[in-house]
Write a protein that holds these residues in place. Structure first.
Motif, mmCIF file in Angstrom:
data_model
loop_
_atom_site.group_PDB
_atom_site.id
_atom_site.type_symbol
_atom_site.label_atom_id
_atom_site.label_comp_id
_atom_site.label_asym_id
_atom_site.label_seq_id
_atom_site.Cartn_x
_atom_site.Cartn_y
_atom_site.Cartn_z
ATOM 1 N N GLN A 77 0.970 -1.109 0.138
ATOM 2 C CA GLN A 77 -0.229 -0.092 0.038
ATOM 3 C C GLN A 77 0.994 1.205 0.101
ATOM 4 N N LEU A 78 0.336 2.240 -0.519
ATOM 5 C CA LEU A 78 0.875 3.664 -0.397
ATOM 6 C C LEU A 78 1.098 4.004 1.027
ATOM 7 N N ASP A 79 2.229 4.790 1.359
ATOM 8 C CA ASP A 79 2.289 5.528 2.586
ATOM 9 C C ASP A 79 1.684 6.827 2.545
ATOM 10 N N VAL A 80 0.592 6.846 3.021
ATOM 11 C CA VAL A 80 -0.319 8.234 2.466
ATOM 12 C C VAL A 80 0.461 9.482 3.154
ATOM 13 N N GLY A 157 -23.150 26.158 0.927
ATOM 14 C CA GLY A 157 -23.379 25.866 2.285
ATOM 15 C C GLY A 157 -22.833 24.318 2.790
ATOM 16 N N VAL A 158 -22.505 23.491 1.733
ATOM 17 C CA VAL A 158 -21.797 22.387 2.412
ATOM 18 C C VAL A 158 -20.321 22.429 2.205
ATOM 19 N N ARG A 159 -19.504 23.504 2.154
ATOM 20 C CA ARG A 159 -18.251 23.493 1.930
ATOM 21 C C ARG A 159 -17.535 22.532 0.984
ATOM 22 N N ALA A 160 -18.086 22.356 -0.430
ATOM 23 C CA ALA A 160 -17.486 21.685 -1.018
ATOM 24 C C ALA A 160 -16.080 21.885 -1.501
ATOM 25 N N TRP A 161 -15.359 20.992 -1.762
ATOM 26 C CA TRP A 161 -14.011 21.050 -2.280
ATOM 27 C C TRP A 161 -14.128 21.568 -3.848
ATOM 28 N N THR A 162 -13.175 22.116 -4.430
ATOM 29 C CA THR A 162 -12.959 22.402 -5.716
ATOM 30 C C THR A 162 -11.681 21.816 -5.972
ATOM 31 N N SER A 163 -10.940 21.965 -7.096
ATOM 32 C CA SER A 163 -9.507 21.367 -7.191
ATOM 33 C C SER A 163 -8.687 21.879 -6.210
ATOM 34 N N ARG A 164 -8.698 23.295 -5.794
ATOM 35 C CA ARG A 164 -7.928 23.901 -4.593
ATOM 36 C C ARG A 164 -7.770 22.953 -3.563
ATOM 37 N N GLU A 165 -9.115 22.844 -2.924
ATOM 38 C CA GLU A 165 -9.130 21.920 -1.463
ATOM 39 C C GLU A 165 -8.665 20.732 -1.799
ATOM 40 N N SER A 166 -8.858 19.963 -2.937
ATOM 41 C CA SER A 166 -8.529 18.707 -2.826
ATOM 42 C C SER A 166 -7.124 18.441 -3.167
ATOM 43 N N THR A 167 -6.434 19.403 -4.036
ATOM 44 C CA THR A 167 -5.100 19.111 -4.325
ATOM 45 C C THR A 167 -4.123 19.512 -3.098
ATOM 46 N N SER A 168 -4.764 20.394 -2.208
ATOM 47 C CA SER A 168 -3.933 20.829 -0.913
ATOM 48 C C SER A 168 -4.254 20.133 0.364
ATOM 49 N N ALA A 169 -5.400 19.175 0.127
ATOM 50 C CA ALA A 169 -5.825 18.471 1.376
ATOM 51 C C ALA A 169 -4.582 18.015 2.196
ATOM 52 N N HIS A 170 -4.746 17.892 3.354
ATOM 53 C CA HIS A 170 -3.958 17.203 4.376
ATOM 54 C C HIS A 170 -4.604 16.037 5.204
ATOM 55 N N ARG A 171 -5.695 15.541 4.560
ATOM 56 C CA ARG A 171 -6.395 14.428 5.175
ATOM 57 C C ARG A 171 -7.098 13.695 3.945
ATOM 58 N N VAL A 172 -7.063 12.534 4.053
ATOM 59 C CA VAL A 172 -7.804 11.949 3.051
ATOM 60 C C VAL A 172 -9.141 11.248 3.517
#
Length: 506
Positions: A77-80, A157-172
């Protein structure tokens, strides 16, 4: 309150990859150039798009490649944590000091703040501390402010991710819904599936990658399904809400038919889907809302219509230019940088500040007058000709998809009579060396009246690096009879060119 005032020959709005290239090229004959940026120098590609997304995708690609070769042994497995840490390094930890150093080292002036037009060639740049600087461009202004993600109202109102939030996310997230079926959606669905998310992709249409050849989207759909990603076609989110249990989506799904649709690789969803995060990848729009374009007679929020010199239409005086996503012509970093090179070279020559004798001593590139008017050659370097005929695109899914030029149907819709030739990459000798079960396909679209390649598509592991040869063939309008003499090395996947020419009867 305006406290400072400055004049430059050229002012570039936006210090992303496109703006940086415009500024660099425009300054090469001695023009003074300022670049205005309110966020990170380096822009979307460096911090929230191309670079971090590929850093997230690369470990899964390497693992898949290793697993495909007998004799390597178990690949785990990958080391996240390590993957995210490496992503942070690639994104420079969202610190633009290195990019700022490059801008300053190139002799450009960086102005931090938000720019708004106050009149022709006149801008007000407001810094974060509220200080306003009046800036005047003696010669030209170039808008290179890029684009922003479109988030439909249903996700408010649901704080959806866009490409910004997903590519900089620090949790999976354990459960991720991806809304969309294009490049961003398919790449990030792949990346988060690799990292352990349970991913569901909600596609409004009946196939993925709608701008590519149908077989490309079908291959990506199969690849996602094989990785455990659920792909739901004909799916629309009608409401969304968030609470402590996650994001709750109400999904309507219509029946779809045809290859690549629900009957082959898609899944049927219940009417309600609960996930930890929802990533919205339904498109982007030009970032022109808050530039004061109305004072120039242009409508804020619209793309800036440009000619092939990247000069904005509808504004007199020949001083306003635009490049990149903001024009609505193209939506890739590499094509935006191409546009940037064009407009930068046009400005450098048109407004060359040096004495005529000095400029004539080989400094003004061949084919461009001191007024910056290109010659009549269709492929002059001072015209963005490739934007209409040779746009390349790579999608870093598994399998990869790479194409240039129109699809076969797109060429026919444009009035070109074409023939299509295809070959299975798995039948090449190189495929058996690359992987035990290599699968992929190459296809070329040939203009029968000129006997030249106008489009090409490659699907399979690591096909991205095969694309440039096709791009050269398309741009160079190389006849098939001449391509016959371009000998591919053996055993490489490039040998497919020989097989395609044989299929065409050459």
């Amino acid at each position: 309150m305006t406290e400072e005032s400055d004049e430059f020959d050229v002012v570039v709005l936006g210090a992303g990859a496109v703006g940086e290239n415009v500024a660099d090229r425009a300054s090469r004959t001695g023009l003074s150039v300022a670049v205005v940026e309110h966020a990170l120098v380096g822009g979307e590609c460096s911090y929230w798009a191309c670079m971090p997304s590929k850093a997230l995708l690369r470990p899964g690609d390497a693992r898949a490649a290793a697993r495909a070769v007998p004799g390597i042994g178990a690949v785990g497995q990958l080391d996240v944590a390590a993957v995210l840490a490496r992503r942070d390094e690639v994104a420079a930890h969202w610190d633009d000091a290195g990019q700022v150093a490059w801008v300053e080292g190139a002799g450009l002036t960086l102005l931090r703040g938000r720019a708004r037009f106050t009149g022709p060639r006149a801008l007000a740049v407001e810094a974060a501390d509220g200080t306003v600087r009046a800036v005047t461009a003696r010669r030209a202004v170039v808008v290179a402010t890029g684009s922003v993600a479109v988030v439909p109202e249903v996700f408010a109102g649901v704080r959806a991710w866009t490409s910004r939030e997903s590519t900089s996310a620090h949790r999976v997230p354990a459960r991720l819904a991806v809304v969309g079926g294009g490049v961003v959606a398919t790449e990030l669905a792949t990346a988060f599936s690799d990292l352990g998310s349970e991913v569901t992709v909600l596609v409004r249409g009946d196939r993925l990658l709608a701008s590519a050849e149908p077989f490309a989207g079908e291959a990506v759909a199969r690849g996602l399904a094989a990785a455990g990603v659920r792909v739901a076609f004909g799916a629309s989110v009608t409401s969304a809400s968030r609470d402590d249990d996650g994001v709750h989506l109400v999904v309507e799904q219509r029946p779809v038919s045809g290859q690549g649709g629900q009957g082959e690789t898609g899944v049927a969803l219940p009417g309600r889907l609960t996930v930890d995060e929802v990533l919205v990848a339904t498109g982007r729009r030009p970032a022109t809302d808050d530039l004061g374009l109305e004072v120039l007679g242009l409508r804020p929020g619209d793309a800036l219509e440009v000619d092939d010199r990247l000069q904005v239409q509808g504004v007199g005086g020949g001083w306003l230019f635009a490049a990149g996503d903001v024009t609505g012509r193209t939506a890739t970093t590499h094509q935006g940088k191409y546009d940037a090179r064009v407009v930068g070279d046009v400005l450098a020559a048109r407004f060359d500040p040096r004495p005529a004798a000095e400029a004539a001593d080989g400094a003004v590139p061949h084919g461009l007058s001191r007024q910056g008017e290109a010659d009549a050659a269709p492929w002059s370097r001072y015209r963005a000709t490739a934007d209409s005929s040779a746009v390349p695109q790579v999608v870093f899914t598994r399998p990869q998809v790479a194409w240039v030029g129109p699809t076969a149907q797109g060429a026919r819709d444009g009035g070109t009579a074409v023939e299509v030739y295809a070959y299975e990459l798995g039948d090449l000798a190189a495929a058996s060396v690359t992987a035990a079960d290599y699968a992929g396909r190459a296809q070329i679209v040939v203009d029968t009246s000129r006997d030249v390649v106008v489009g090409a598509t490659f699907v399979g592991p690591d096909v991205a690096d095969m694309l440039h040869a096709a791009t050269v063939a398309v741009v160079g309008e190389v006849p098939l009879s001449r391509l016959w003499h371009a000998v591919p090395s053996y055993p490489t996947l490039s040998e497919v060119w020989l097989r395609l020419l044989e299929a065409a009867g050459r």
